[in-house]
Structure formats: C-alpha cells, structure tokens
Scaffold this motif. Structure first.
Motif, PDB file in Angstrom:
ATOM      1  N   PHE A  11       0.710  -1.377   0.369  1.00  0.00           N
ATOM      2  CA  PHE A  11       0.150   0.244  -0.102  1.00  0.00           C
ATOM      3  C   PHE A  11       0.741   0.599  -0.310  1.00  0.00           C
ATOM      4  CE2 PHE A  11      -3.209  -3.044   2.357  1.00  0.00           C
ATOM      5  CZ  PHE A  11      -4.027  -3.020   0.763  1.00  0.00           C
ATOM      6  N   GLY A  38      -3.631  -8.045  11.456  1.00  0.00           N
ATOM      7  CA  GLY A  38      -2.840  -6.221  10.629  1.00  0.00           C
ATOM      8  C   GLY A  38      -1.875  -6.988  10.016  1.00  0.00           C
ATOM      9  N   GLY A  40      -1.818  -9.765   7.463  1.00  0.00           N
ATOM     10  CA  GLY A  40      -2.638  -9.050   6.027  1.00  0.00           C
ATOM     11  C   GLY A  40      -3.548 -10.424   5.754  1.00  0.00           C
ATOM     12  N   THR A  43      -5.890  -8.159   3.421  1.00  0.00           N
ATOM     13  CA  THR A  43      -5.955  -8.438   2.363  1.00  0.00           C
ATOM     14  C   THR A  43      -5.518  -9.573   1.343  1.00  0.00           C
ATOM     15  OG1 THR A  43      -4.476  -6.464   3.513  1.00  0.00           O
ATOM     16  CG2 THR A  43      -4.008  -7.343   1.144  1.00  0.00           C
TER      17      THR A  43
HETATM   18  P1  ADP Z   1      -5.864  -8.649   8.900  1.00  0.00           P
HETATM   19  O1  ADP Z   1      -6.838  -9.261   7.680  1.00  0.00           O
HETATM   20  O2  ADP Z   1      -4.345  -9.919   9.638  1.00  0.00           O
HETATM   21  O3  ADP Z   1      -6.496  -7.913  10.334  1.00  0.00           O
HETATM   22  P2  ADP Z   1      -5.425  -6.922   6.993  1.00  0.00           P
HETATM   23  O4  ADP Z   1      -4.756  -7.214   5.624  1.00  0.00           O
HETATM   24  O5  ADP Z   1      -6.791  -5.940   6.907  1.00  0.00           O
HETATM   25  O6  ADP Z   1      -4.793  -7.653   7.996  1.00  0.00           O
HETATM   26  O7  ADP Z   1      -4.550  -5.262   7.345  1.00  0.00           O
HETATM   27  C1  ADP Z   1      -3.130  -5.764   6.485  1.00  0.00           C
HETATM   28  C2  ADP Z   1      -2.387  -4.599   7.408  1.00  0.00           C
HETATM   29  O8  ADP Z   1      -2.866  -3.764   5.556  1.00  0.00           O
HETATM   30  C3  ADP Z   1      -1.786  -3.330   8.134  1.00  0.00           C
HETATM   31  O9  ADP Z   1      -1.576  -3.215   8.736  1.00  0.00           O
HETATM   32  C4  ADP Z   1      -3.681  -2.454   7.805  1.00  0.00           C
HETATM   33  O10 ADP Z   1      -3.193  -1.535   8.284  1.00  0.00           O
HETATM   34  C5  ADP Z   1      -3.373  -2.630   6.080  1.00  0.00           C
HETATM   35  N1  ADP Z   1      -3.534  -2.100   5.181  1.00  0.00           N
HETATM   36  C6  ADP Z   1      -5.059  -2.775   4.844  1.00  0.00           C
HETATM   37  N2  ADP Z   1      -6.285  -2.141   3.594  1.00  0.00           N
HETATM   38  C7  ADP Z   1      -4.945  -0.896   3.829  1.00  0.00           C
HETATM   39  C8  ADP Z   1      -5.805   0.320   2.961  1.00  0.00           C
HETATM   40  N3  ADP Z   1      -6.649   0.435   1.725  1.00  0.00           N
HETATM   41  N4  ADP Z   1      -4.924   1.153   2.687  1.00  0.00           N
HETATM   42  C9  ADP Z   1      -3.189   1.634   3.606  1.00  0.00           C
HETATM   43  N5  ADP Z   1      -2.812  -0.185   4.750  1.00  0.00           N
HETATM   44  C10 ADP Z   1      -3.956  -0.678   4.377  1.00  0.00           C
END
Ligand code: ADP
Ligand code: MG
Length: 245
Positions: A11, A38, A40, A43
């Motif tokens: 990101f 956090g 991923g 994501t």
């Molecule tokens: P999990 O589902 O394992 O809790 P995520 O995939 O939601 O983790 O997030 C992983 C990391 O990516 C986190 O640090 C989050 O802040 C970052 N992140 C997720 N989506 C975005 C975005 N759209 N823009 C910037 N950072 C993001």
C-alpha cells in the motif's frame, strides 16, 4: 482449483502487507487461515477476487488466471465470478429483504430471470435455515441471521470457492454457534472454502488444512494436527498460546 503465485501487495510507497505468497488449494479443501491481526489475512482474501489489486503475482481460480502485471477488466470480471465472499459485517442491503438480498447478484450480474432468481434464493435460504425469514429486512434480523443470509447470498451465485473473512467476529457470543454450524454443514458437503477465523477449535474440527499467516507471509501450512496439535513454528506457538483454544 486455486493457485496463488508470488502474490505481493504494497500500500502506498512502502507498506508491504503481503510478501511473496504462494499456495495451491484443491477442490473440496476447507482451508482455515489463522494469524495475528494486521498480518494481511483480509488483504490476501481480497486479492483473490481483486477487491484489492495485487502489486505483483498471479491468481488462478478454476480456469481463470489473472496476472497483476497485465490484467484486463474482462479477466477480473471472470475471476470475480469464481468466488463469493462472506464478510465480517454481513454487508447486506438494508433496503432489501433477505430474499431480495440473495436474488440481487443473480439478477444484476448473472442476468437470470426474476422467477429463476427467486427460486434459487429460496433454495439457499432454506439451506441456511432462513426460509421463514425470507421477507424480513436486515434491521429485523439478528446478526447471526443476517450472516446466514450472507452465506446464502454467497452460495446462490454457485462459486467455485467461498471466501469467509472472520464471519463470526462481529457477532454476540450466543449467535456464533448458529453461523459456525451453517459453515460446518457446508464443509461436510465438501464446499471448497477459505475461512479466515479466530475460532481455533472450529478450525481444528472443520478444516482439512490450515495456513498460519504472520507478517505478510505464510509462516506455516499443514493439517490441523500439524498446525494446532504439534506446532513447530515459534511464532505459531506464541499465537496459539495467546488465543484461546
Ligand atoms: P488482517 O486481516 O490480518 O488483520 P489486513 O489485511 O486487514 O490484516 O491488514 C494488513 C495491513 O495492511 C494492516 O497494517 C493494515 O493497516 C494495512 N492495510 C489494509 N488495507 C489497507 C489500505 N487500503 N491502505 C493502506 N493500508 C492498508
Ligand atoms: Mg482481517
């Protein structure tokens, strides 16, 4: 059924969230994804249907392959049709009934005639035990009921794989069981699924494979016995000690 190769996602300039992830999943696999928050997991799941566009890597589901380096809109559209997502927060349309929510994609995306879409919607509402609530709006349903409608909606489009992103973590504790039972039933019917969850015991019982994600990588990959009962990876051990089994 699913092949992910060298998937990475950054990101902005430097927030590297997914770091060169590769794995394959077979038809009828029930794969649980565990890991600290956090790390991923969401994501990764969102990259599988391009809700999140990967920075690099190739995603194949069924016979549709999309390479982040050069993908077309048509390829992405085809990829999206291969899977269906069940969200933590249900994401139902508030101004539509249970039945209309399940019908929505059938009519607008799959262009099915209304009568056929309705028939399919009722079939899947029945499957998740929500037939008697077909005309209820989300505001008149409990969280567990809304989530079961969310599952019916995902099943109705006949996807190759169901993607669950923490489907029970927004629910009051007493409502978790009904949703897990619905998912368990699907797993027993050999529905291919990837399930991000914090329910370790459920993952142990229902999944035939577990991926442990840590710091944007798949840090461990194995059977429930290997991952939960005899974890080798130190970070995985720490994680399992921390969450309640
Ligand atoms: P999990 O589902 O394992 O809790 P995520 O995939 O939601 O983790 O997030 C992983 C990391 O990516 C986190 O640090 C989050 O802040 C970052 N992140 C997720 N989506 C975005 C975005 N759209 N823009 C910037 N950072 C993001
Ligand atoms: Mg998440």
């Amino acid at each position: 059924m699913i092949e992910v190769r060298n998937l990475s996602k950054t990101f902005g300039e430097s927030t590297e969230v997914l770091k060169d992830i590769s794995f394959r999943i077979n038809k009828n696999d029930v794969v649980a994804v565990l890991g600290p928050s956090g790390t991923g997991k969401s994501t990764m799941l969102r990259c599988l249907n391009y809700l999140c566009v990967p920075t690099t890597g190739t995603i194949r589901i069924g016979d549709v392959t999309v390479d982040a380096a050069h993908h077309t809109k048509a390829e992405v559209r085809n990829l999206r049709r291969q899977s269906a997502m069940v969200f933590q927060s249900y994401n139902l349309f508030k101004n539509k009934t249970a039945k209309e929510n399940v019908m929505e994609a059938l009519v607008t995306v799959q262009k099915k005639p209304k009568a056929e879409a309705e028939e399919i919607a009722l079939k899947f509402l029945k499957k998740v035990g929500m037939l008697d609530r077909q005309d209820f709006y989300p505001s008149k349903m409990s969280g567990g009921q809304q989530q079961r409608v969310g599952i019916a909606r995902a099943l109705a489009v006949n996807p190759n794989v169901l993607l669950f992103d923490e489907p029970t973590s927004a629910l009051d504790p007493e409502l978790v069981g009904e949703v897990l039972n619905t998912i368990k039933q699907l797993a027993e019917e050999e529905t291919t699924m990837i399930l991000v969850t914090h329910e370790i015991r459920f993952a142990r019982n229902v999944a035939n494979r577990i991926l442990f994600m840590d710091g944007g990588r798949i840090a461990a990959d194995g059977t429930p016995e290997e991952i939960i009962d005899a974890p080798q990876n130190p970070r995985l051990r720490q994680f399992l000690n921390f969450v309640s089994k």
